[in-house]
Design a protein around this motif. Structure first.
Motif, mmCIF file in Angstrom:
data_model
loop_
_atom_site.group_PDB
_atom_site.id
_atom_site.type_symbol
_atom_site.label_atom_id
_atom_site.label_comp_id
_atom_site.label_asym_id
_atom_site.label_seq_id
_atom_site.Cartn_x
_atom_site.Cartn_y
_atom_site.Cartn_z
ATOM 1 N N LEU A 158 7.589 -19.581 14.431
ATOM 2 C CA LEU A 158 8.209 -19.059 15.663
ATOM 3 C C LEU A 158 8.068 -17.544 15.748
ATOM 4 O O LEU A 158 7.833 -16.988 16.832
ATOM 5 N N ALA A 159 8.202 -16.868 14.593
ATOM 6 C CA ALA A 159 8.057 -15.411 14.591
ATOM 7 C C ALA A 159 6.637 -15.002 14.931
ATOM 8 O O ALA A 159 6.414 -14.080 15.730
ATOM 9 N N LEU A 160 5.667 -15.679 14.354
ATOM 10 C CA LEU A 160 4.264 -15.360 14.644
ATOM 11 C C LEU A 160 3.922 -15.650 16.101
ATOM 12 O O LEU A 160 3.138 -14.929 16.720
ATOM 13 N N SER A 161 4.533 -16.709 16.639
ATOM 14 C CA SER A 161 4.284 -17.045 18.036
ATOM 15 C C SER A 161 4.793 -15.963 18.967
ATOM 16 O O SER A 161 4.205 -15.705 20.025
ATOM 17 N N GLY A 162 5.897 -15.305 18.566
ATOM 18 C CA GLY A 162 6.465 -14.257 19.418
ATOM 19 C C GLY A 162 5.771 -12.917 19.277
ATOM 20 O O GLY A 162 5.866 -12.081 20.175
ATOM 21 N N ALA B 79 -2.561 -8.367 16.100
ATOM 22 C CA ALA B 79 -3.580 -8.507 15.067
ATOM 23 C C ALA B 79 -2.971 -8.942 13.734
ATOM 24 O O ALA B 79 -3.558 -9.741 12.992
ATOM 25 N N VAL B 80 -1.783 -8.429 13.416
ATOM 26 C CA VAL B 80 -1.129 -8.779 12.154
ATOM 27 C C VAL B 80 -0.755 -10.258 12.140
ATOM 28 O O VAL B 80 -0.978 -10.962 11.148
ATOM 29 N N SER B 81 -0.189 -10.755 13.242
ATOM 30 C CA SER B 81 0.215 -12.158 13.301
ATOM 31 C C SER B 81 -0.992 -13.079 13.188
ATOM 32 O O SER B 81 -0.929 -14.119 12.528
ATOM 33 N N HIS B 82 -2.098 -12.696 13.795
ATOM 34 C CA HIS B 82 -3.305 -13.530 13.715
ATOM 35 C C HIS B 82 -3.886 -13.524 12.301
ATOM 36 O O HIS B 82 -4.401 -14.552 11.836
ATOM 37 N N ALA B 83 -3.799 -12.378 11.617
ATOM 38 C CA ALA B 83 -4.279 -12.304 10.235
ATOM 39 C C ALA B 83 -3.426 -13.194 9.331
ATOM 40 O O ALA B 83 -3.953 -13.922 8.463
#
Length: 406
Positions: free
Chosen positions: A26-30, A34-38
């Motif tokens: 859920l955090a990555l979705s929000g 670039a950091v979340s995709h890595a």
């Protein structure tokens, strides 16, 4: 030996992995940067490698537990043992077919919709470490059956001992490698599901399915005790009223083996409704081979997960084969948390065609509900012991101290 606390148990670790995975997803979705995709690339890659490792271990688990179980039963074959095996198998596949019928009847009326709107795309696996299985799962199953039967028929002591040692080796692999990897697979799977948006829309369905399965347990126990009472011409309530402590212990320990001493005490309080020799013989044996509650849970869940992930129920032909083989796998299931679903991973992937996401979902929801399935297993053992008592009395088998077959 120090008693293992709940915080060190597999269900607790899976719960933590599930919560962490959902929270991270859920955090990555929000975030959407670039950091979340890595981070998501790493999660998807770790999930792939963990799934490859567990898939590789499946044929080893099948051979390691099915073949030795057959050799042990063959070496100790006797009339009462064969009757006990027949009862355990019929109860297990009966529970599986009951769950299958219930699944086809109930699940279409639930709002299980895999085609939810607004799902996000997952990135590709960065590093694909493929770990091929040593053989297909169905080949491993047939090899186990043929090897076990041939060793038993020929009284092959060296092969039998080798299979026993191989089982110990595979159990070490399961306990030291597979089970520690499971929380990683579960956490990464639910992280990706939460990122996509699937889990938030399907969580209420999971809760409803768990409640339905628990109701199914009580229905099956009622049927078992009714049949046992009618066959033995004895009042099954004389057994049920003593089985409360065993049921609660099974819920707390999630282990038939850990509950065995309490189950024996409860069954002995049922004498003379259950004969003493049938208690000493049947209860320890059924604790290892009679898994009606676990089988029912797994069968209903595979249908729900199939609909949830693949938008279709398994065909009737596949479910019949799955149920018949699941009864065999239950008899040879390893004595580890979630042993039934662990031993039958080959059926889930080979017969039903589940991928790593479906397998991870099965492992998770089975583990979360496993305590009630174990309680159903343990309580149902009393009904089968009553049937054994009725069989012995009808066939003139006088009370005697039977040797353990375990």
């Amino acid at each position: 030996m120090e008693k293992q606390g709940f915080i060190h148990s597999l269900p607790f670790k899976l719960l933590v992995a599930l919560a962490v995975g959902i929270g991270m997803g859920l955090a990555l979705s929000g975030m959407e940067n670039a950091v979340s995709h890595a981070i998501l690339n790493i999660v998807v890659t770790v999930k792939y490698i963990a799934a490859q490792f567990i898939s590789f271990c499946v044929p080893l688990i099948i051979i390691g537990f099915i073949a030795p179980s057959i050799t042990r039963l063959g070496n100790n074959a006797s009339r009462m043992l064969m009757v006990a095996l027949f009862l355990a198998y019929v109860s297990s596949i009966g529970a599986a077919f009951f769950a299958t019928f219930s699944g086809y009847t109930i699940l279409p009326h639930l709002n299980i919709n895999p085609d939810v709107d607004g799902l996000k795309e997952l990135p590709e696996v960065v590093f694909q470490l493929s770990i091929p299985q040593i053989m297909p799962v169905m080949s491993a199953l047939f090899l186990s059956v043929l090897l076990g039967l041939a060793a038993a028929w020929n009284n092959s002591k060296i092969i039998t001992q080798a299979l026993e040692e191989f089982q110990s080796i595979v159990l070490s692999i399961v306990t030291k490698f597979v089970i520690p990897v499971l929380p990683i697979l579960i956490g990464t799977t639910f992280c990706t599901l939460a990122y996509e948006g699937t889990i938030t829309k399907q969580l209420p369905i999971f809760l409803i399915i768990i409640i339905i399965v628990m109701i199914g347990h009580y229905i099956w126990l009622t049927l078992l005790y009714s049949v046992a009472g009618a066959y033995s011409k004895k009042n099954p309530m004389n057994i049920i009223k003593h089985y409360g402590p065993a049921y609660m212990t099974a819920v707390g320990t999630m282990s038939s083996a850990a509950t065995l001493s309490v189950a024996l005490e409860c069954a002995r309080k049922s004498e003379p409704t259950i004969r003493e020799d049938m208690v000493d013989f049947g209860i320890p044996l059924f604790a290892n081979i009679h898994l009606c509650g676990s089988v029912m849970t797994e069968t209903f869940f595979v249908m729900a997960v199939s609909k949830m992930l693949y938008n279709e129920f398994p065909s009737v032909e596949k479910m019949i084969l799955f149920c018949l083989l699941l009864g065999v796998f239950a008899i040879g299931a390893p004595g580890v948390p979630g042993g039934t679903v662990m031993a039958s991973l080959g059926l889930i992937t080979g017969v039903l065609g589940f991928d790593e996401t479906g397998t991870a979902l099965m492992l998770t929801i089975f583990a979360l509900q496993d305590s009630f399935g174990t309680a159903c297993n343990v309580t149902g053992d009393g009904a089968l012991a009553l049937i054994l008592t009725g069989y012995a009395e009808k066939h003139g088998i006088h009370p005697q101290k039977l040797e353990s077959v375990l």
